[in-house]
Design a protein around this motif. Sequence first.
Motif, PDB file in Angstrom:
ATOM      1  N   ASP A  31     -10.323 -31.740 -16.448  1.00 62.73           N
ATOM      2  CA  ASP A  31     -11.660 -32.290 -16.759  1.00 62.73           C
ATOM      3  C   ASP A  31     -11.843 -33.697 -16.210  1.00 62.73           C
ATOM      4  O   ASP A  31     -10.911 -34.495 -16.170  1.00 62.73           O
ATOM      5  CB  ASP A  31     -11.865 -32.372 -18.283  1.00 62.73           C
ATOM      6  CG  ASP A  31     -11.835 -31.008 -18.938  1.00 62.73           C
ATOM      7  OD1 ASP A  31     -11.845 -30.003 -18.212  1.00 62.73           O
ATOM      8  OD2 ASP A  31     -11.798 -30.966 -20.179  1.00 62.73           O
ATOM      9  N   LEU A  32     -13.072 -33.982 -15.828  1.00 61.23           N
ATOM     10  CA  LEU A  32     -13.443 -35.336 -15.381  1.00 61.23           C
ATOM     11  C   LEU A  32     -14.638 -35.779 -16.213  1.00 61.23           C
ATOM     12  O   LEU A  32     -15.576 -35.007 -16.433  1.00 61.23           O
ATOM     13  CB  LEU A  32     -13.869 -35.302 -13.905  1.00 61.23           C
ATOM     14  CG  LEU A  32     -12.746 -35.291 -12.868  1.00 61.23           C
ATOM     15  CD1 LEU A  32     -13.241 -34.674 -11.573  1.00 61.23           C
ATOM     16  CD2 LEU A  32     -12.254 -36.712 -12.618  1.00 61.23           C
ATOM     17  N   THR A  33     -14.583 -37.027 -16.684  1.00 58.43           N
ATOM     18  CA  THR A  33     -15.753 -37.569 -17.385  1.00 58.43           C
ATOM     19  C   THR A  33     -16.015 -38.969 -16.859  1.00 58.43           C
ATOM     20  O   THR A  33     -15.122 -39.639 -16.352  1.00 58.43           O
ATOM     21  CB  THR A  33     -15.537 -37.665 -18.916  1.00 58.43           C
ATOM     22  OG1 THR A  33     -14.450 -38.555 -19.158  1.00 58.43           O
ATOM     23  CG2 THR A  33     -15.244 -36.319 -19.547  1.00 58.43           C
ATOM     24  N   ALA A  34     -17.266 -39.388 -16.964  1.00 53.70           N
ATOM     25  CA  ALA A  34     -17.619 -40.752 -16.558  1.00 53.70           C
ATOM     26  C   ALA A  34     -18.778 -41.223 -17.417  1.00 53.70           C
ATOM     27  O   ALA A  34     -19.440 -40.414 -18.079  1.00 53.70           O
ATOM     28  CB  ALA A  34     -18.008 -40.785 -15.083  1.00 53.70           C
ATOM     29  N   PHE A  35     -19.021 -42.515 -17.358  1.00 50.05           N
ATOM     30  CA  PHE A  35     -20.113 -43.143 -18.106  1.00 50.05           C
ATOM     31  C   PHE A  35     -20.046 -42.747 -19.579  1.00 50.05           C
ATOM     32  O   PHE A  35     -20.981 -42.144 -20.134  1.00 50.05           O
ATOM     33  CB  PHE A  35     -21.478 -42.785 -17.493  1.00 50.05           C
ATOM     34  CG  PHE A  35     -21.499 -42.963 -15.994  1.00 50.05           C
ATOM     35  CD1 PHE A  35     -21.212 -44.203 -15.437  1.00 50.05           C
ATOM     36  CD2 PHE A  35     -21.755 -41.907 -15.133  1.00 50.05           C
ATOM     37  CE1 PHE A  35     -21.200 -44.378 -14.061  1.00 50.05           C
ATOM     38  CE2 PHE A  35     -21.736 -42.072 -13.754  1.00 50.05           C
ATOM     39  CZ  PHE A  35     -21.459 -43.315 -13.213  1.00 50.05           C
ATOM     40  N   ASN A  36     -18.889 -43.041 -20.187  1.00 49.53           N
ATOM     41  CA  ASN A  36     -18.666 -42.752 -21.598  1.00 49.53           C
ATOM     42  C   ASN A  36     -18.959 -41.287 -21.917  1.00 49.53           C
ATOM     43  O   ASN A  36     -19.597 -40.962 -22.915  1.00 49.53           O
ATOM     44  CB  ASN A  36     -19.513 -43.702 -22.467  1.00 49.53           C
ATOM     45  CG  ASN A  36     -18.966 -43.808 -23.885  1.00 49.53           C
ATOM     46  OD1 ASN A  36     -17.794 -43.508 -24.132  1.00 49.53           O
ATOM     47  ND2 ASN A  36     -19.814 -44.192 -24.817  1.00 49.53           N
ATOM     48  N   ALA A  37     -18.474 -40.421 -21.024  1.00 48.22           N
ATOM     49  CA  ALA A  37     -18.560 -38.964 -21.172  1.00 48.22           C
ATOM     50  C   ALA A  37     -19.979 -38.401 -21.098  1.00 48.22           C
ATOM     51  O   ALA A  37     -20.233 -37.252 -21.436  1.00 48.22           O
ATOM     52  CB  ALA A  37     -17.861 -38.492 -22.443  1.00 48.22           C
ATOM     53  N   GLU A  38     -20.938 -39.220 -20.600  1.00 48.58           N
ATOM     54  CA  GLU A  38     -22.283 -38.678 -20.396  1.00 48.58           C
ATOM     55  C   GLU A  38     -22.288 -37.732 -19.206  1.00 48.58           C
ATOM     56  O   GLU A  38     -23.091 -36.801 -19.136  1.00 48.58           O
ATOM     57  CB  GLU A  38     -23.277 -39.821 -20.133  1.00 48.58           C
ATOM     58  CG  GLU A  38     -23.832 -40.416 -21.411  1.00 48.58           C
ATOM     59  CD  GLU A  38     -24.591 -41.692 -21.160  1.00 48.58           C
ATOM     60  OE1 GLU A  38     -25.299 -41.775 -20.149  1.00 48.58           O
ATOM     61  OE2 GLU A  38     -24.453 -42.622 -21.987  1.00 48.58           O
ATOM     62  N   GLY A  41     -17.397 -33.047 -15.732  1.00 52.94           N
ATOM     63  CA  GLY A  41     -17.110 -32.111 -14.656  1.00 52.94           C
ATOM     64  C   GLY A  41     -15.684 -31.648 -14.763  1.00 52.94           C
ATOM     65  O   GLY A  41     -14.971 -31.988 -15.712  1.00 52.94           O
ATOM     66  N   SER A  42     -15.281 -30.860 -13.788  1.00 52.98           N
ATOM     67  CA  SER A  42     -13.908 -30.375 -13.764  1.00 52.98           C
ATOM     68  C   SER A  42     -13.524 -30.133 -12.312  1.00 52.98           C
ATOM     69  O   SER A  42     -14.373 -29.799 -11.487  1.00 52.98           O
ATOM     70  CB  SER A  42     -13.827 -29.077 -14.565  1.00 52.98           C
ATOM     71  OG  SER A  42     -12.496 -28.631 -14.586  1.00 52.98           O
ATOM     72  N   GLU A  43     -12.271 -30.343 -12.012  1.00 55.87           N
ATOM     73  CA  GLU A  43     -11.787 -30.184 -10.639  1.00 55.87           C
ATOM     74  C   GLU A  43     -10.432 -29.475 -10.749  1.00 55.87           C
ATOM     75  O   GLU A  43      -9.462 -30.084 -11.228  1.00 55.87           O
ATOM     76  CB  GLU A  43     -11.648 -31.595 -10.040  1.00 55.87           C
ATOM     77  CG  GLU A  43     -11.417 -31.659  -8.577  1.00 55.87           C
ATOM     78  CD  GLU A  43     -12.657 -31.345  -7.746  1.00 55.87           C
ATOM     79  OE1 GLU A  43     -13.782 -31.722  -8.116  1.00 55.87           O
ATOM     80  OE2 GLU A  43     -12.464 -30.704  -6.703  1.00 55.87           O
ATOM     81  N   SER A  44     -10.417 -28.223 -10.356  1.00 57.76           N
ATOM     82  CA  SER A  44      -9.186 -27.447 -10.489  1.00 57.76           C
ATOM     83  C   SER A  44      -8.036 -28.111  -9.722  1.00 57.76           C
ATOM     84  O   SER A  44      -8.191 -28.457  -8.553  1.00 57.76           O
ATOM     85  CB  SER A  44      -9.453 -26.032  -9.964  1.00 57.76           C
ATOM     86  OG  SER A  44      -8.259 -25.335  -9.915  1.00 57.76           O
ATOM     87  N   GLY A  45      -6.923 -28.327 -10.396  1.00 55.60           N
ATOM     88  CA  GLY A  45      -5.771 -28.952  -9.746  1.00 55.60           C
ATOM     89  C   GLY A  45      -5.681 -30.454  -9.976  1.00 55.60           C
ATOM     90  O   GLY A  45      -4.655 -31.073  -9.693  1.00 55.60           O
ATOM     91  N   LYS A  46      -6.749 -31.035 -10.542  1.00 54.51           N
ATOM     92  CA  LYS A  46      -6.743 -32.494 -10.762  1.00 54.51           C
ATOM     93  C   LYS A  46      -5.666 -32.894 -11.765  1.00 54.51           C
ATOM     94  O   LYS A  46      -4.988 -33.917 -11.601  1.00 54.51           O
ATOM     95  CB  LYS A  46      -8.141 -32.944 -11.241  1.00 54.51           C
ATOM     96  CG  LYS A  46      -8.411 -34.411 -11.211  1.00 54.51           C
ATOM     97  CD  LYS A  46      -8.163 -35.167 -12.503  1.00 54.51           C
ATOM     98  CE  LYS A  46      -8.927 -34.751 -13.697  1.00 54.51           C
ATOM     99  NZ  LYS A  46      -8.669 -35.603 -14.886  1.00 54.51           N
ATOM    100  N   TYR A 227      -7.691 -37.447  -4.396  1.00 55.79           N
ATOM    101  CA  TYR A 227      -6.521 -37.548  -5.266  1.00 55.79           C
ATOM    102  C   TYR A 227      -5.279 -37.043  -4.522  1.00 55.79           C
ATOM    103  O   TYR A 227      -4.185 -37.584  -4.663  1.00 55.79           O
ATOM    104  CB  TYR A 227      -6.730 -36.743  -6.562  1.00 55.79           C
ATOM    105  CG  TYR A 227      -7.657 -37.378  -7.585  1.00 55.79           C
ATOM    106  CD1 TYR A 227      -8.873 -37.940  -7.222  1.00 55.79           C
ATOM    107  CD2 TYR A 227      -7.316 -37.399  -8.931  1.00 55.79           C
ATOM    108  CE1 TYR A 227      -9.717 -38.493  -8.169  1.00 55.79           C
ATOM    109  CE2 TYR A 227      -8.156 -37.960  -9.893  1.00 55.79           C
ATOM    110  CZ  TYR A 227      -9.358 -38.497  -9.505  1.00 55.79           C
ATOM    111  OH  TYR A 227     -10.186 -39.055 -10.444  1.00 55.79           O
ATOM    112  N   GLU A 228      -5.469 -35.970  -3.727  1.00 56.58           N
ATOM    113  CA  GLU A 228      -4.352 -35.436  -2.924  1.00 56.58           C
ATOM    114  C   GLU A 228      -3.873 -36.472  -1.918  1.00 56.58           C
ATOM    115  O   GLU A 228      -2.673 -36.620  -1.676  1.00 56.58           O
ATOM    116  CB  GLU A 228      -4.788 -34.161  -2.180  1.00 56.58           C
ATOM    117  CG  GLU A 228      -4.743 -32.924  -3.051  1.00 56.58           C
ATOM    118  CD  GLU A 228      -5.417 -31.711  -2.400  1.00 56.58           C
ATOM    119  OE1 GLU A 228      -5.303 -30.621  -2.968  1.00 56.58           O
ATOM    120  OE2 GLU A 228      -6.092 -31.876  -1.352  1.00 56.58           O
TER     121      GLU A 228
END
Length: 237
Positions: A31-38, A41-46, A227-228
């Motif tokens: 999972d990815l979150t930003a701006f205090n979880a507003e 998203g998600s990125e498989s393998g992150k 990230y890779e």
Amino acid sequence: MNKVKMLYEGKGKKLYSTEEKDVLIAEFKDDLTAFNAEKKGSESGKGELNCKISSFLFEMLESKGFKTHYIQTIDAQNILCKRVEIIPIEVVTRNVATGSLSKRLGIEEGRVLPFALVEFYYKDDALGDPIINDEHCEILGIIQNRDELDFLRTQAKKINAVLKEFFDSKNLRLIDFKLEFGRDSAGNIILADEISPDSCRFWDKHTNEKLDKDRFRQDLGDVKLAYEEVLHRIMMA
Ligand code: UDP
């Protein structure tokens, strides 16, 4: 050591108890979150990438004498770590102005700061993680005395010096990053949480291309590729 019970689910990790009282398993999430979880998203393998990057950096810091919660890597997405009580302060160190510093003070993005700036933010989602000073920390009762804040500041600066030099050798500029500390069962303050492109900003040394969570925050695309790239560079001899 096995996962016994999920104790906590955060934005980037799940924490599990094990058969051993003072040992936990941290599982890195996609999972990815930003701006205090507003923004979510998600990125498989992150999760795997962050687990590898963070494990590598914690091992490096341990080898240089920093005390951390890291024990060992279990598999691609899980690490063993010491149980700590997290101090609810996000310790942010900045070498270059960007993000909330530029917004708050109008310092132009990309300006190299004359020295590493350490800031404290109160880790409280409901309040939106506000910036706080030493006196706020004391009034909130989140530290026992001012010496602890001096310790956090000094640790952050020392860790910054190590990481900045390391990343420079990998052609990455360490722009800023966030650390969290916790108290172990003996009451010692040790480094906890993670160090990854979710919690750091990395710019390519030659092009200033962003290789961190800003790719998600700013919809720049190629989040996983970035990230890779960070993992690839830090693993290079
Ligand atoms: N950061 C983080 N978690 C947070 C807030 C910030 O890991 O909840 C990291 C962020 O990735 C960056 C640094 O701390 O490396 C400084 O972030 P900033 O205060 O500029 O906030 P932002 O612009 O990300 O809201």
